[in-house]
Design an enzyme around this catalytic site. Structure first.
Site, short mmCIF file in Angstrom:
data_model
loop_
_atom_site.label_atom_id
_atom_site.label_comp_id
_atom_site.label_asym_id
_atom_site.label_seq_id
_atom_site.Cartn_x
_atom_site.Cartn_y
_atom_site.Cartn_z
N ASP A 103 40.05 44.36 42.49
CA ASP A 103 40.39 44.58 41.09
C ASP A 103 41.53 43.65 40.67
OD1 ASP A 103 40.08 45.69 38.59
OD2 ASP A 103 41.31 47.45 39.00
N ASN A 121 47.11 44.03 36.52
CA ASN A 121 47.57 44.57 37.80
C ASN A 121 48.65 43.70 38.45
OD1 ASN A 121 46.01 46.87 37.79
ND2 ASN A 121 44.29 45.92 38.84
N ASP A 180 48.18 48.24 42.17
CA ASP A 180 46.95 49.02 42.01
C ASP A 180 45.95 48.74 43.14
OD1 ASP A 180 44.90 50.60 41.18
OD2 ASP A 180 45.00 49.99 39.10
#
Length: 776
Positions: free
Chosen positions: A632, A637, A651
């Site tokens: 991700d 992030n 994250d």
């Protein structure tokens, strides 16, 4: 004094009942005058010290200091309870006023000097940390006793007066004044301080016990999860490597087979030329050899007719000629036509040998050594012998006619050199050179086809073995995938217990939300004094969701890198009102905002924006070296501090070990690689694709716009299809230099193997940033 020698008195106890749930199993309090009094007392004291949670307070007389006896006691305590902490209580710190006056010094100064003397001695002996100071050390406390003795004497005097005095009122008033004086005295204040410090010391010991046990438990969980991750990765990598190796061997053998046949076909003319040279150059030599040859003992046997004897002799002459043909063509094949084939087959054998090394550890694959390349012992002599045999079969009728020739001598004529020469000449004359070459080429081709067919048969068996092994080991990998979240949940529970003691009285500032995402919201964490010291992501989930959060808590707490946000604590609470619902708080470093928000708030230079991308690549370089995939990667992030001098990837909710990833579609659509969208096997290069997209947004700079192909798409499905099916990629931006654009294009290449590594991206970005800064 005699009571000290009485074992019954030493071992006697006083029991007191205290209504305290914590003490339901009891607590032993032992006040010992020290060690080395007698064996019974020593045994009792050391037994208490070597208990589950010893709270050890060692009293040292400041007037005597750290004597040899004290040192011996401390050594025995440390040996008995290794690692146990000791509270050093230093008594008799009083300095009489008249003594200080005589020496011309302050009482407080002399008391401090006595304390420093004991403290420094304990520090030199290693019982107190060298970094500690007397004021900061929580296990060193000094108390005075002089006032206690004074109050006792004064109390005794008042009691005597009260007995002699007839009026009780005056005595009571004196006693009341004495009590008030005591309550306000230095001694009482010291007594309260001693109680507070002993309580604090006991709490620290209990906290250290819980935190230490929890940390040990976490270490075990980490070892298990690391072992699971490594095992799953090895299984997946090994299976893929075996399949790939078999495919490569199969492809190489097919290529060599076709190439070898084509080499032979291309050299037909050379075969014929060699045959002509043989008959032109070797015929006289062969005839000479035939004339002088001796037959073998097996030619003539009892009961043979003359005709059979002649036939056997002719066969021996033909055999000699055949052997010379075979030898000539064998050398020719080895040194000319089949030299390339020999080299190719040697390469193939090396590939198979490498493959066997890889699979040798699995007993089932030992079979491969007896199957793969079993028939590839390339022998030019065997090939030619087969060809000549084939040729002889083709001209068999002609040879049979030769045996009936009217000029054949009978009787002893078979021994005559002219008869031998005649037979050899006729045989050589009847050999059709073109037919011999045709037979030779055909025989070599048939040999290649037979070996190829045998190889494919062996390979099919090997592929079955690989497939069976794959299914067997993949079942083991799936079991690991099932067990890992359970162990991660155990790890999070242990982590939560540690957090409860380590960050006691810390709380979330629910009025100060730092941001929110798909999982939950991020709040400031306040210290007991109300200072913002950390951030916490608060997630509300069910029991099933806990396992995913547990994996995030595990990875983000054990990974240590300057570009990775680290979780330092977890709080796990079950919601009493909603059955099966849990609240999880992940404590982490306090950062200012994410990179996307930073670009919206400030107009950063291109060099600064690319610096943010460099921090992502460095974080990925670390993760990928540990066989971890973030899954991700995006600017939201990447968290930065208020000065934008530190940037860290955060994250880890989707982070997985390479061996544990399946085919689930996870991540942010625009950043997803084609292979992940298509739910194919993928590895760390999927993060590099996402990094390439992140670089585009960094070059764009505002955080407000998307690539052209995304702007016109309305649904997530359309975005995914554009990436995976139509091969859409971001448009080039004016600020992107050729070097930067080529790097981005390589990052989002359709073929994962062609994408650069995170380390290569870091090196390229550093060079680009350096050039930009030099240009400015």
């Amino acid at each position: 004094d005699e009571d000290r020698e009485n074992d019954e008195l030493i071992s006697s106890t006083v029991e007191a009942g205290i209504k305290c749930e914590f003490l339901r199993h009891g607590i032993d309090i032992i006040d010992s005058p020290g060690l080395n009094e007698n064996s019974s007392l020593d045994s009792l004291t050391l037994g208490a010290i070597d208990s589950f949670l010893p709270i050890i307070i060692y009293v040292i007389d400041s007037n005597s200091g750290v004597t040899v006896a004290v040192q011996k006691d401390l050594q025995t305590i440390q040996k008995t309870a290794s690692g146990a902490e000791i509270l050093y209580l230093i008594t008799k710190m009083d300095v009489a006023d008249h003594l200080a006056a005589e020496m011309g010094r302050e009482v407080a100064e002399m008391e401090a000097e006595k304390a420093d003397h004991v403290f420094s001695k304990l520090q030199r002996l290693g019982y107190i940390s060298k970094d500690a100071t007397r004021q900061s050390c929580r296990k060193f406390l000094c108390v005075s006793c002089w006032e206690v003795r004074r109050f006792r004497r004064k109390k005794e005097m008042i009691e005597k007066k009260m007995k002699k005095s007839k009026t009780a009122e005056s005595g009571e008033k004196l006693m009341s004044d004495l009590v008030k004086e005591m309550e306000n005295s230095k001694w009482v204040r010291q007594f309260e301080e001693v109680k507070r410090r002993i309580l604090q010391f006991a709490q620290d010991q209990f906290k250290n016990l819980i935190v230490g046990a929890g940390s040990s438990l976490r270490a075990v969980h980490c070892q298990i999860l690391t072992m699971f991750m490594d095992k799953a990765h090895d299984i997946k990598e090994s299976n893929q490597r075996k399949k790939k190796a078999l495919y490569q061997i199969k492809s190489l053998e097919h290529e060599i087979h076709q190439q070898s046949k084509s080499i032979v076909e291309r050299h037909r003319g050379e075969f014929l030329a060699q045959a002509n040279r043989f008959f032109a150059e070797k015929k006289p030599l062969i005839l000479d050899e035939v004339r002088s040859m001796s037959y073998s003992d097996s030619v003539i046997s009892e009961g043979m007719s003359q005709r059979d004897i002649e036939k056997k002799c002719i066969e021996e002459i033909h055999t000699l000629i055949n052997d010379r043909i075979i030898a000539t063509f064998s050398d020719f094949l080895r040194d000319n036509v089949l030299r390339t084939c020999f080299t190719d087959f040697d390469d193939l054998k090396e590939k198979v040998a490498e493959y066997e090394k890889d699979v040798e550890q699995t007993p089932a694959y030992q079979v491969l050594k007896k199957t793969l390349l079993e028939g590839y012992s390339l022998s030019s002599k065997a090939i030619v012998r087969g060809s000549v045999t084939c040729f002889i079969r083709n001209i068999g009728s002609t040879l049979r006619a030769l045996l009936k020739h009217p000029d054949i001598f009978l009787g002893k004529a078979v021994q005559h050199h002219k008869w031998k020469e005649h037979q050899a000449s006729q045989y050589l004359k009847n050999i059709d050179r073109e037919k011999l070459v045709a037979c030779l080429v055909s025989s070599i081709g048939e040999w290649f086809d037979k070996r190829h067919s045998d190889f494919l048969h062996s390979m099919s068996y090997s592929e079955v073995l690989v497939e069976k092994s794959y299914r067997m080991t993949d079942r083991e990998r799936k079991e690991i995938i099932k067990l890992s979240p359970i162990v991660a949940l155990l790890h999070m529970n242990a982590f939560a217990i540690i957090t409860r003691y380590k960050f006691r009285n810390h709380r979330l500032d629910l009025d100060n939300c730092l941001g929110s995402g798909a999982q939950g919201r991020v709040y400031t964490v306040l210290s007991p004094t109300g200072e913002p010291v950390m951030a916490a992501k608060k997630i509300v989930t069910n029991r099933a969701g806990l396992e995913e959060i547990a994996a995030e808590a595990y990875y983000s707490s054990v990974l240590e890198h300057p570009n990775i946000v680290r979780v330092v604590g977890t709080v796990l609470l079950e919601n009493a009102k909603h059955n099966g619902q849990w609240s999880v708080e992940l404590y982490m470093e306090l950062m200012h905002c994410d990179a996307l928000t930073l670009m919206e708030q400030q107009r950063l230079s291109l060099a600064k924006r690319l610096w943010l991308g460099l921090q992502i690549s460095k974080a990925l370089e670390f993760l990928h070296s540990s066989q971890l995939i973030h899954r991700d990667v995006k600017l939201a992030n990447l968290l930065v501090n208020s000065e934008a001098t530190v940037a860290k990837l955060s994250d880890f909710g989707l982070l997985k070990g390479q061996g544990l990833v399946g085919h689930t579609l996870v991540g942010t659509p625009i950043y997803l690689s084609p292979e992940l969208v298509r739910r194919e096997n993928y590895g760390v290069s999927t993060d590099i694709f996402s990094l390439g997209i992140a670089l585009w947004y960094l070059v764009e700079g505002s955080g407000q716009h998307h690539p052209d192909y995304v702007t016109n798409l309305k649904t997530v499905e359309e975005v995914l299809a554009a990436t995976s099916e139509r091969g859409c990629r971001p448009n080039r931006l004016p600020e992107a230099s050729d070097q930067l654009w080529q790097l981005m294009v390589r990052c989002w290449d359709e073929t994962p193997a062609k994408r650069p590594t995170a380390g290569q991206v870091s090196a390229s970005l550093e060079a680009i940033i350096k050039a930009l800064e030099a240009g400015q």
